[in-house]
Design a protein around this motif. Structure first.
Motif, PDB file in Angstrom:
ATOM      1  N   GLY A 285      97.186  37.478  79.176  1.00  0.00           N
ATOM      2  CA  GLY A 285      97.600  38.580  80.049  1.00  0.00           C
ATOM      3  C   GLY A 285      99.098  38.749  80.065  1.00  0.00           C
ATOM      4  O   GLY A 285      99.719  38.847  81.125  1.00  0.00           O
ATOM      5  N   GLY A 286      99.721  38.773  78.866  1.00  0.00           N
ATOM      6  CA  GLY A 286     101.135  39.122  78.766  1.00  0.00           C
ATOM      7  C   GLY A 286     101.256  40.627  78.555  1.00  0.00           C
ATOM      8  O   GLY A 286     100.347  41.396  78.890  1.00  0.00           O
TER       9      GLY A 286
ATOM     10  N   ILE B 196      91.307  37.027  80.061  1.00  0.00           N
ATOM     11  CA  ILE B 196      91.340  35.561  80.225  1.00  0.00           C
ATOM     12  C   ILE B 196      92.800  35.116  80.197  1.00  0.00           C
ATOM     13  O   ILE B 196      93.513  35.348  79.215  1.00  0.00           O
ATOM     14  CB  ILE B 196      90.558  34.879  79.076  1.00  0.00           C
ATOM     15  CG1 ILE B 196      89.133  35.430  79.023  1.00  0.00           C
ATOM     16  CG2 ILE B 196      90.554  33.364  79.241  1.00  0.00           C
ATOM     17  CD1 ILE B 196      88.457  35.257  77.671  1.00  0.00           C
TER      18      ILE B 196
ATOM     19  N   VAL C 129     111.100  39.645  80.426  1.00  0.00           N
ATOM     20  CA  VAL C 129     112.320  40.400  80.120  1.00  0.00           C
ATOM     21  C   VAL C 129     113.391  40.101  81.185  1.00  0.00           C
ATOM     22  O   VAL C 129     114.586  40.160  80.913  1.00  0.00           O
ATOM     23  CB  VAL C 129     111.959  41.903  80.043  1.00  0.00           C
ATOM     24  CG1 VAL C 129     113.176  42.772  79.996  1.00  0.00           C
ATOM     25  CG2 VAL C 129     111.038  42.157  78.845  1.00  0.00           C
TER      26      VAL C 129
ATOM     27  N   THR D 229      97.929  36.114  72.753  1.00  0.00           N
ATOM     28  CA  THR D 229      98.404  34.863  73.368  1.00  0.00           C
ATOM     29  C   THR D 229      99.909  34.630  73.225  1.00  0.00           C
ATOM     30  O   THR D 229     100.434  33.635  73.746  1.00  0.00           O
ATOM     31  CB  THR D 229      97.632  33.665  72.775  1.00  0.00           C
ATOM     32  OG1 THR D 229      97.525  33.849  71.361  1.00  0.00           O
ATOM     33  CG2 THR D 229      96.238  33.557  73.361  1.00  0.00           C
ATOM     34  N   GLY D 230     100.605  35.491  72.511  1.00  0.00           N
ATOM     35  CA  GLY D 230     102.070  35.466  72.520  1.00  0.00           C
ATOM     36  C   GLY D 230     102.697  34.196  71.975  1.00  0.00           C
ATOM     37  O   GLY D 230     102.216  33.586  71.016  1.00  0.00           O
TER      38      GLY D 230
END
Ligand code: FAD
Length: 373
Positions: free
Chosen positions: A10-11, A30, A40, A98-99
């Motif tokens: 959830g980014g 999730i 940021v 998922t970054g």
């Protein structure tokens, strides 16, 4: 029956896809954190305790129909996601978002907003007492953090050490025209110099600092190039890592040696018809920015709607890069394809003041603290 879309992470990318699909699909987001982290603003949060509170947004207001499952995915398969608590979330479509991780202060490790806020507050307090600040790494994070510290504390001694021969050499602006990249670097170097920030390029510390990052505790250090220095506090401004170890063996062909995920031009994993990946965890031609992650989140939402309606996937065309590096609340430089190199004033207008807070207050449906203060 409505199709289920599982979104892992959830980014910036994940929330965009989730919101865009919420009306027409059963969305399951999730995410192990109890709040969205507006990264940021993370470097402003190091110097201003208000921003440490403002950069966390509880997920409650994000979705109208869908649900946010507070859990960590451990295995993404072609038809569902297994979480660390043992839950199996079956899905018709899956979006991996998922970054990356990054050492504090660019990102926080805790999954709890309260702990994250406390971590930033401790760093602010420690910085306030420090006279000499050492920042390791002159990529976007090191440069921006130097600017934030200078903006808040005009008298501190700040040293930025970078092993590469120039600033911004870690691949962030890879793909930029060389002339443009040089102009951007030269403008930022000039502003750093004018701000009295010492820049040591092409050199690195002989040994890691003896103290933990963000703690006030004086130490002496020397570089391979022969410079001796002392500092009261230091921060690690490098070390981003993709979070890609969530694929099951079935999907593991998408792993690249650099830890990112390969995607096809339509952002699906190779060989997969319903599993997409977006944002920083992927390797595409686009910049690693929140703007791109959100653009890809919106794009994938449209792809899923089209596939569900019997349409064919289309290729993702990255928009032109916009790259912003503020130096505190009044400085910095940027690049936009339309405007070329943008000066301090324009950079401040884009990012320096509100750090896009207003936009995220709208997304999460919460009052804007900047309007109240
Ligand atoms: C200090 C700083 C300043 C920045 N400034 C800018 C800027 O001004 N403009 C800009 O456009 N970009 C900026 N960026 C870049 C931007 O933050 C990233 O490009 C963006 O976060 C990428 O979004 P993402 O959705 O791919 O991943 P992320 O935002 O990293 O989100 C990934 C999410 O996945 C979750 N996750 C991880 N593992 C799992 C798992 N196993 N199961 C479930 N969930 C999981 C994480 O908890 C996280 O919430 C900045 C970055 C930093 C660090």
């Amino acid at each position: 029956m409505t199709a289920t879309v599982a979104i892992v992470g959830g980014g910036y990318g994940g929330i965009t896809a989730a919101q865009a699909l919420d009306e027409d699909f059963d969305v399951v987001l999730i995410e192990p954190k109890d709040a969205f982290v507006h990264n940021v603003a993370a470097l402003r949060a190091v110097v201003d305790p208000n921003w440490a509170k403002w950069m966390f947004f509880p997920y409650d207001g994000l979705l109208k129909r869908g649900r946010v499952v507070r859990d960590r995915a451990i295995s993404v398969e072609a038809h569902g996601v297994r979480t660390v608590s043992g839950e199996w979330i079956g899905a018709d479509y899956i979006v991996i978002a998922t970054g990356t991780t990054y050492p504090f202060p660019a990102k926080v490790y805790s999954d709890h907003a309260e702990a994250g806020i406390a971590r930033y507050h401790r760093a602010t307090e420690a910085l306030g007492r420090a006279e000499r600040v050492l920042l390791l790494g002159a990529g976007p994070v090191g440069i921006e953090l130097a600017g934030e510290i200078r903006s808040t504390w005009p008298d501190k001694h700040i040293t930025l050490i970078e092993p590469a021969r120039d600033i911004l050499s870690g691949g962030f602006i890879e793909g930029f025209d060389e002339d443009v990249a040089d102009q951007l670097r030269s403008e930022l170097r000039r502003q750093l110099r004018d701000l009295g920030i010492s820049l040591i390029l092409g050199d690195s510390l002989r040994h890691d600092p003896p103290t933990s990052t963000g703690i006030k505790s004086g130490f002496a250090a020397s570089t391979w190039g022969g410079t001796s220095l002392t500092a009261d506090i230091w921060f690690q401004c490098y070390g981003r890592q993709p979070v890609s170890r969530v694929l099951s063996r079935q999907l593991s062909g998408a792993w690249r040696t650099d830890g990112r995920l390969s995607v096809m031009p339509d952002l699906r994993l190779p060989g997969q018809s319903r599993v997409f990946a977006i944002g920083d965890v992927t390797r595409t031609q686009a910049l690693d920015t929140a703007v791109v992650a959100m653009e890809q989140g919106g794009f994938v939402a449209e792809q899923i709607k089209s596939l569900a309606g019997g349409g064919d996937p289309v290729a993702y065309e990255p928009s032109q890069p916009l790259f912003l590096i503020p130096l505190g609340t009044g400085g910095g430089a940027s690049y936009s394809p339309d405007g070329g190199i943008l000066d301090a004033e324009t950079t401040t207008l884009y990012k320096g003041n509100d750090l896009f807070l207003t936009k995220y207050c709208e997304i999460f449906d919460v009052p804007n603290p900047l309007e109240d203060s």
